[in-house]
Design a protein around this motif. Structure first.
Motif, mmCIF file in Angstrom:
data_model
loop_
_atom_site.group_PDB
_atom_site.id
_atom_site.type_symbol
_atom_site.label_atom_id
_atom_site.label_comp_id
_atom_site.label_asym_id
_atom_site.label_seq_id
_atom_site.Cartn_x
_atom_site.Cartn_y
_atom_site.Cartn_z
ATOM 1 N N UNK A 1 0.842 -1.199 0.000
ATOM 2 C CA UNK A 1 0.000 0.000 0.000
ATOM 3 C C UNK A 1 0.875 1.247 0.000
ATOM 4 N N UNK A 2 1.086 1.826 -1.174
ATOM 5 C CA UNK A 2 1.891 3.029 -1.305
ATOM 6 C C UNK A 2 0.971 4.244 -1.455
ATOM 7 N N UNK A 3 0.117 4.431 -0.448
ATOM 8 C CA UNK A 3 -0.814 5.559 -0.479
ATOM 9 C C UNK A 3 -1.551 5.648 0.836
ATOM 10 N N UNK A 4 -1.513 6.806 1.473
ATOM 11 C CA UNK A 4 -2.186 6.960 2.765
ATOM 12 C C UNK A 4 -3.697 6.781 2.661
ATOM 13 N N UNK A 5 -4.360 7.215 1.568
ATOM 14 C CA UNK A 5 -5.806 6.961 1.470
ATOM 15 C C UNK A 5 -6.151 5.467 1.530
ATOM 16 N N UNK A 6 -5.285 4.626 0.987
ATOM 17 C CA UNK A 6 -5.526 3.175 1.021
ATOM 18 C C UNK A 6 -5.431 2.666 2.454
ATOM 19 N N UNK A 7 -4.392 3.106 3.166
ATOM 20 C CA UNK A 7 -4.225 2.686 4.564
ATOM 21 C C UNK A 7 -5.399 3.178 5.406
ATOM 22 N N UNK B 1 -7.082 -4.055 9.113
ATOM 23 C CA UNK B 1 -6.439 -2.819 8.632
ATOM 24 C C UNK B 1 -4.976 -3.038 8.256
ATOM 25 N N UNK B 2 -4.529 -2.344 7.234
ATOM 26 C CA UNK B 2 -3.130 -2.377 6.813
ATOM 27 C C UNK B 2 -2.316 -1.591 7.834
ATOM 28 N N UNK B 3 -1.189 -2.134 8.306
ATOM 29 C CA UNK B 3 -0.464 -1.484 9.412
ATOM 30 C C UNK B 3 0.108 -0.117 9.091
ATOM 31 N N UNK B 4 0.606 0.089 7.868
ATOM 32 C CA UNK B 4 1.203 1.377 7.530
ATOM 33 C C UNK B 4 1.416 1.484 6.026
ATOM 34 N N UNK B 5 1.644 2.703 5.595
ATOM 35 C CA UNK B 5 1.993 2.920 4.195
ATOM 36 C C UNK B 5 3.417 2.435 3.941
ATOM 37 N N UNK B 6 3.621 1.755 2.826
ATOM 38 C CA UNK B 6 4.955 1.323 2.416
ATOM 39 C C UNK B 6 5.275 2.046 1.112
ATOM 40 N N UNK B 7 5.960 3.165 1.225
ATOM 41 C CA UNK B 7 6.262 3.990 0.057
ATOM 42 C C UNK B 7 7.480 3.446 -0.678
#
Length: 290
Positions: free
Chosen positions: A92-98, A107-113
């Motif tokens: 998930x490379x996007x805060x809206x997705x998280x 829930x996804x734990x954090x954004x992975x940019x």
């Protein structure tokens, strides 16, 4: 065009020729869908560990760093479905997705940019003696990116640097490129072709090229080379990095982010409708998973 390898660019082919040790099994996976894209529940550190396991398998695979634009393309471009389905990891490379995933039970734990992960991958490759092949970007950008990463992580092997023209290669050019990548001995192929061109290119070529892990990393080369600037940390945490980038390159990014915003608004409206419907049926625990 191809950029000549300088003395600091090393081939990893000798290491690749050795008999690989049995790879450890891949960790158990947890996934949940956000707007029909199945995301892996991983932190940045866990994602790098996963990629290390994929490299150790020595089986061609690819990783997707998916943002809202990717979710939109997944909905609108028929070719993207099979690319999503065949990916070994979707991050998930996007805060809206998280943020949206927090409405679900997983829930996804954090954004992975991708623009952060590239540093950790370079460090891990340096620690393990693995090579990275840098493919894409404007002429000179990949070379500058590789040079900076090698300075940060001494011992990092640069298996290849290539900035091909922004057009479809001829059969001869493609065959020559294939041979360069195959013979490089790289553990990881980093591609900067833009979205969705990069994901489509990887899906079409990754098995034939035989590199253990391929990843499309978008503007990461530009950020490291200094050609583009990332948003301030506060903007990143607030999920407003897109707004910062749009202001820095409005001609290219305003049309794209307008489409993303339209998709995001529509997706949130559909989420709300499903949630209201579940409430009306008396099921208060049935939160939307899409």
């Amino acid at each position: 065009m191809n950029e000549p390898l300088n003395p600091s660019v090393q081939s990893d082919s000798a290491a690749a020729a050795t008999v690989p040790q049995p790879a450890p099994p891949l960790p158990d996976r947890i996934r949940s869908e956000v707007w029909d894209v199945p995301f892996d529940h991983l932190t940045l550190a866990e994602a790098v560990d996963w990629i290390e396991c994929l490299v150790q398998r020595r089986t061609p695979s690819y990783v997707i760093t998916a943002n809202v634009n990717y979710c939109m393309l997944h909905h609108r471009d028929p070719e993207m479905g099979v690319i999503t389905d065949n990916a070994d990891l979707i991050l998930a490379d996007g805060q809206p997705i998280v943020s949206r995933s927090r409405l679900s039970k997983k829930p996804i734990p954090e954004r992975v940019a991708g623009s952060e992960m590239i540093y950790h991958l370079a460090e891990r490759c340096s620690d393990n003696g693995w090579g990275i092949y840098f493919l894409g970007g404007e002429e000179g950008v990949a070379a500058q990116c590789a040079k900076k990463l090698q300075a940060m992580y001494p011992g990092l092997k640069i298996s290849g640097i290539e900035s091909p023209p922004f057009r479809k290669l001829s059969e001869r050019e493609q065959a020559e490129q294939d041979q360069r990548i195959k013979k490089s001995g790289a553990a990881i192929l980093l591609v900067a072709f833009g979205q969705p061109k990069g994901e489509k290119w990887i899906h079409e070529n990754y098995k034939r090229l035989g590199i253990p892990v391929s990843i499309q990393l978008g503007a990461s080369f530009d950020f490291i080379a200094g050609k583009a600037k990332r948003a301030p940390i506060l903007c990143q945490k607030m999920g407003l990095e897109w707004a910062y980038r749009m202001c820095t390159d409005p001609k290219r990014l305003v049309p794209r982010y307008a489409k993303n915003a339209t998709f995001l608004l529509g997706a949130l409206i559909e989420d709300w409708k499903r949630l209201v419907t579940s409430w009306g049926m008396g099921d208060w625990s049935n939160r939307p998973e899409r």
